[in-house]
Motif scaffolding. Sequence first.
Motif, mmCIF file in Angstrom:
data_model
loop_
_atom_site.group_PDB
_atom_site.id
_atom_site.type_symbol
_atom_site.label_atom_id
_atom_site.label_comp_id
_atom_site.label_asym_id
_atom_site.label_seq_id
_atom_site.Cartn_x
_atom_site.Cartn_y
_atom_site.Cartn_z
ATOM 1 N N ILE A 30 0.860 -1.188 0.000
ATOM 2 C CA ILE A 30 0.000 0.000 0.000
ATOM 3 C C ILE A 30 0.898 1.241 0.000
ATOM 4 N N ILE A 31 0.645 2.110 -0.941
ATOM 5 C CA ILE A 31 1.400 3.367 -0.959
ATOM 6 C C ILE A 31 0.417 4.491 -0.616
ATOM 7 N N ALA A 32 0.703 5.164 0.485
ATOM 8 C CA ALA A 32 -0.226 6.206 0.952
ATOM 9 C C ALA A 32 0.463 7.569 1.012
ATOM 10 N N LEU A 47 2.501 -7.119 -6.191
ATOM 11 C CA LEU A 47 3.938 -7.415 -6.261
ATOM 12 C C LEU A 47 4.207 -8.856 -6.705
ATOM 13 N N ASN A 48 3.193 -9.472 -7.302
ATOM 14 C CA ASN A 48 3.341 -10.887 -7.632
ATOM 15 C C ASN A 48 4.517 -11.218 -8.546
ATOM 16 N N ASN A 49 4.764 -10.393 -9.542
ATOM 17 C CA ASN A 49 5.890 -10.678 -10.435
ATOM 18 C C ASN A 49 7.005 -9.651 -10.289
ATOM 19 N N LEU A 55 11.420 -3.976 -6.754
ATOM 20 C CA LEU A 55 10.588 -3.321 -5.740
ATOM 21 C C LEU A 55 11.210 -1.994 -5.281
ATOM 22 N N ILE A 56 12.515 -2.026 -5.017
ATOM 23 C CA ILE A 56 13.203 -0.795 -4.579
ATOM 24 C C ILE A 56 13.041 0.273 -5.668
ATOM 25 N N GLY A 57 13.193 -0.140 -6.926
ATOM 26 C CA GLY A 57 13.057 0.792 -8.051
ATOM 27 C C GLY A 57 11.656 1.396 -8.095
ATOM 28 N N ILE A 58 10.649 0.557 -7.888
ATOM 29 C CA ILE A 58 9.252 1.023 -7.923
ATOM 30 C C ILE A 58 9.019 2.043 -6.808
#
Lengths: 142, 461
Positions: A30-32, A47-49, A55-58
């Motif tokens: 969740i990004i709030a 985040l399944n794939n 993830l860090i990049g996202i």
Amino acid sequence: MAGKMNETVVAIPEFNGTVAPRLDCASKIIIAHLQNGQIKDKQELNLNNVNPYQLIGILTEKGVQKVICYHLCRRDWYSLRANGIEVMARISGNVEEILKNLAAGKLSTSNAIPFWRKGTDGICRGKGRSRRGRRGRRWEQD
Amino acid sequence: MRKKILQKDRDKNTPVIDYQDENLMQIILDSITEGVFTIDLDKNITSFNKAAEKITGVPKEEAIGRKCYEVFTSNICQRQCALEKTLSTQEPITNLPINVLSRDGKIIPISISTAVLKNQKGEVIGAVETFRDLSVVETLRKELQQHYKFEDIISKNYKIHKIFKILPDIAESDSTILIQGPSGSGKELFAKAVHNLSFRKDGPFIVVNCGAIPETLLESELFGYVKGAFTDARKDKPGKFELANKGTIFLDEIGDIPLSLQVKLLRVLQDKTFEPLGAIKPKKADVRVIAATNKDLLELVSLGKFRDDLYYRLNVLKIELPPLSERRDDIPLLIDHFIEKMNIKLGKKIEGISHEALNLLMQYDFPGNIRELENIIEHASVLCRENIIGCEHLPPEILEKMENIKVIIPEDSANKLLMLQEEQLIRSVLKKHGGHREKTARELGIHPTTLWRKMKRYGIR
């Protein structure tokens, strides 16, 4: 602009409505956007794939400033910190509650450091003296 | 003190442990080197042994009463919880390789087994999970993998290791190399390894697939052309040989090169010079040539399709690569490598391949060699939503081809073979002694009772 400056972007890995036990294995995050004591905006990412590096990049791309999780591996902790993202670990419970408390400034962060950094708060103390001592006594040759 | 072992059933030599004694149970659990913990139906931890404390770094007092996924923090907790699966299916899971996050943030590879816990009435009251630390095994595996790695080539096959041994010497020289091997056997990887080990490593590595370029274009591709050489030649274009200056040119599928061009290539190899199309002066070629083919060049020579002088010029140093079917020992190693590669490419978290799927692949012929194996793993990785690639994730054409081939589990077959040989031996010795059991037992070096038991097992009268 001033309002924008008060905005905090927080990411919380979620598992069944609660903070996921492990950041790198969470299936969603969740990004709030928190502003003026309130949750301004909230989005859910699958985040399944996604591997940990992606993830860090996202998170960096999304402008995340703070990650709240229960546990994470050292690799991820260092990567997040290297990308200027603050990590609050050892936090468990309902994601909604945590976001509300965080927005209201009520979330206790005194223990929110990873297990292995407990007591150090990320700062190594007494390094100089210890190192000098070791150099002087040459432990390796004893 | 309560009697730990009940006296009943003594005659059957089966001591019965009093499972109601919690202290005794804890002592037993703590004496096990494997980590053990139990949960109730709400996934709250109800017991946690010493080995579990050691592996996870979480003290027992802290673990008891908490959700298992908060303490265990494994990579499957949030997606495919093994305990949840066991509780719903009541089927045990054995030796599933996963990883957990220790308290100090280290990723620890472990192997888990799960089973349901039932009360005396047979009702499910929870589940038990046992786990083993695989850190040492994993470290050794990685060390071995490094040992099996040479540049980008992975192999433990002795034929390939023979090549690994001579590869630095081959690379050191500047001679032309001919790599022969079936399609997909890794010819380009070997060529790249030679380039990387040579003094030309800082120069370019140019790959030309001679079979993929039309005959009419191949000459201009290799040697380039100058402005005005033909109608559309509006400016000079350097060829691959020029681009590879001070580096290496890899001519793949050299067997497909037309005879007319073979003469020009021969000149490059002999004089180290070439002439771009329409040029007046020859150019110098400071290039190392590595050629590769999946065809038998000697046979092409005998058929008159390949110049013998060019063959001998190319065949200064020869590397022959075996097909994957002749290096089956490399299959598990390559599978692991491709799974790691696909995990990065596809953002997956696949840990490995199931025994059944591996068995199937070990018996497959791989006409497309390593390239085919890589494609199979990519296919399986895309379809796999779990941590382990199973037979159901393999391409259907492989499964169809393998349908008629009986999958043999090595341990089982070895065991059956041993039993068959034992039976034959007993029968032959019995026959020798005219059915006299004592004499037979003496010759076999076993007790007559053992012999009787074995005869009963094999149905020997």
